[in-house]
Design a protein around this motif. Structure first.
Motif, mmCIF file in Angstrom:
data_model
loop_
_atom_site.group_PDB
_atom_site.id
_atom_site.type_symbol
_atom_site.label_atom_id
_atom_site.label_comp_id
_atom_site.label_asym_id
_atom_site.label_seq_id
_atom_site.Cartn_x
_atom_site.Cartn_y
_atom_site.Cartn_z
ATOM 1 N N LEU A 95 0.831 -1.200 0.000
ATOM 2 C CA LEU A 95 0.000 0.000 0.000
ATOM 3 C C LEU A 95 0.869 1.256 0.000
ATOM 4 C CD1 LEU A 95 -2.761 1.399 0.144
ATOM 5 C CD2 LEU A 95 -2.615 1.213 2.636
ATOM 6 N N GLN A 96 1.940 1.255 0.787
ATOM 7 C CA GLN A 96 2.825 2.416 0.820
ATOM 8 C C GLN A 96 3.413 2.681 -0.566
ATOM 9 O OE1 GLN A 96 5.744 2.999 3.931
ATOM 10 N NE2 GLN A 96 7.190 3.781 2.435
ATOM 11 N N ASN A 97 3.809 1.633 -1.271
ATOM 12 C CA ASN A 97 4.371 1.816 -2.609
ATOM 13 C C ASN A 97 3.349 2.387 -3.580
ATOM 14 O OD1 ASN A 97 7.011 1.090 -2.098
ATOM 15 N ND2 ASN A 97 6.647 -1.072 -2.496
ATOM 16 N N ILE A 98 2.097 1.939 -3.471
ATOM 17 C CA ILE A 98 1.050 2.476 -4.350
ATOM 18 C C ILE A 98 0.841 3.956 -4.069
ATOM 19 C CG2 ILE A 98 -1.437 2.416 -4.843
ATOM 20 C CD1 ILE A 98 -1.253 -0.660 -4.346
ATOM 21 N N LEU A 99 0.754 4.330 -2.801
ATOM 22 C CA LEU A 99 0.567 5.742 -2.442
ATOM 23 C C LEU A 99 1.791 6.580 -2.813
ATOM 24 C CD1 LEU A 99 -1.151 5.301 1.036
ATOM 25 C CD2 LEU A 99 -2.238 5.995 -1.116
ATOM 26 N N ALA A 100 2.977 6.047 -2.573
ATOM 27 C CA ALA A 100 4.211 6.777 -2.867
ATOM 28 C C ALA A 100 4.357 7.041 -4.357
ATOM 29 C CB ALA A 100 5.411 6.010 -2.335
ATOM 30 N N LYS A 101 3.924 6.108 -5.165
ATOM 31 C CA LYS A 101 4.042 6.245 -6.619
ATOM 32 C C LYS A 101 3.431 7.563 -7.096
ATOM 33 C CE LYS A 101 2.796 3.815 -10.863
ATOM 34 N NZ LYS A 101 2.153 2.610 -11.403
#
Length: 190
Positions: A95-101
């Motif tokens: 989830l963090q990677n999706i938001l960070a993207k």
């Protein structure tokens, strides 16, 4: 986290907190206080001290799923129908990677999950039973007494709508991605 995982997390939380909070890091010196004795390799905790500590619901054992996901919570979600996503704690990095993207590219591929257990001493924690039956490994003691402890210490007071939570868990665990979009209609079906 969800109800089925709560039992596992309860065991994990209590043992973690016993090491991190209830027992101070005292290096190579042996120390005894408040029904506990610790040296470099072992920690002995009196059963009565452990029960008193659990009764206080401190640190990681302060809140449980049934304290948060109550009938009032479900009613509020149903009334307001927000955009809500429930994810398995194992999917936090994803989830963090999706938001960070889209919002914080500098955080891409930076895990937020940390294994705090890797920083702890290799310490064997034993519970000294009140009934004089000797010493028992902490996790074995918790597994044997968890339901009794919850009942005796009234840890589930105020719990409500646990069936809704179980239905939500069933849907969450059935999803291969470990994520569940929550809507007012979904809550009505739980």
């Amino acid at each position: 986290c969800t109800e089925r995982k709560t039992k596992e997390l309860f065991l994990e939380s209590v043992s973690s907190c016993t090491v991190i909070i209830a027992i101070p890091n005292i290096g190579s010196q042996a120390q005894q206080n408040d029904g506990m004795f610790r040296n470099n390799t072992h920690c002995l905790v009196d059963e009565s001290s452990m029960l008193e500590w659990l009764k206080k619901r401190q640190a990681e054992v302060t809140y449980a799923t049934f304290d948060i996901l109550t009938c009032q919570t479900y009613q509020t979600l149903e009334d307001n129908d927000p955009n809500l996503l429930i994810i398995s704690h194992k999917e936090a990095d994803h989830l963090q990677n999706i938001l960070a993207k889209y919002h914080c590219p500098e955080l891409l591929d930076q895990p937020i999950r940390t294994n705090m257990g890797s920083q702890k001493d290799d310490l064997q924690i034993l519970v000294r039973q009140v009934n004089g039956q000797g010493l028992v490994n902490l996790l074995d003691w918790l597994k044997a007494k968890q339901l009794t402890i919850e009942w005796a210490l009234n840890l589930r007071k105020g719990a409500s709508c646990q069936a809704k939570t179980k239905h939500m868990e069933d849907e969450l665990f059935a999803c291969p991605f470990g994520a569940l979009s929550v809507s007012a209609k979904a809550i009505q079906n739980w």
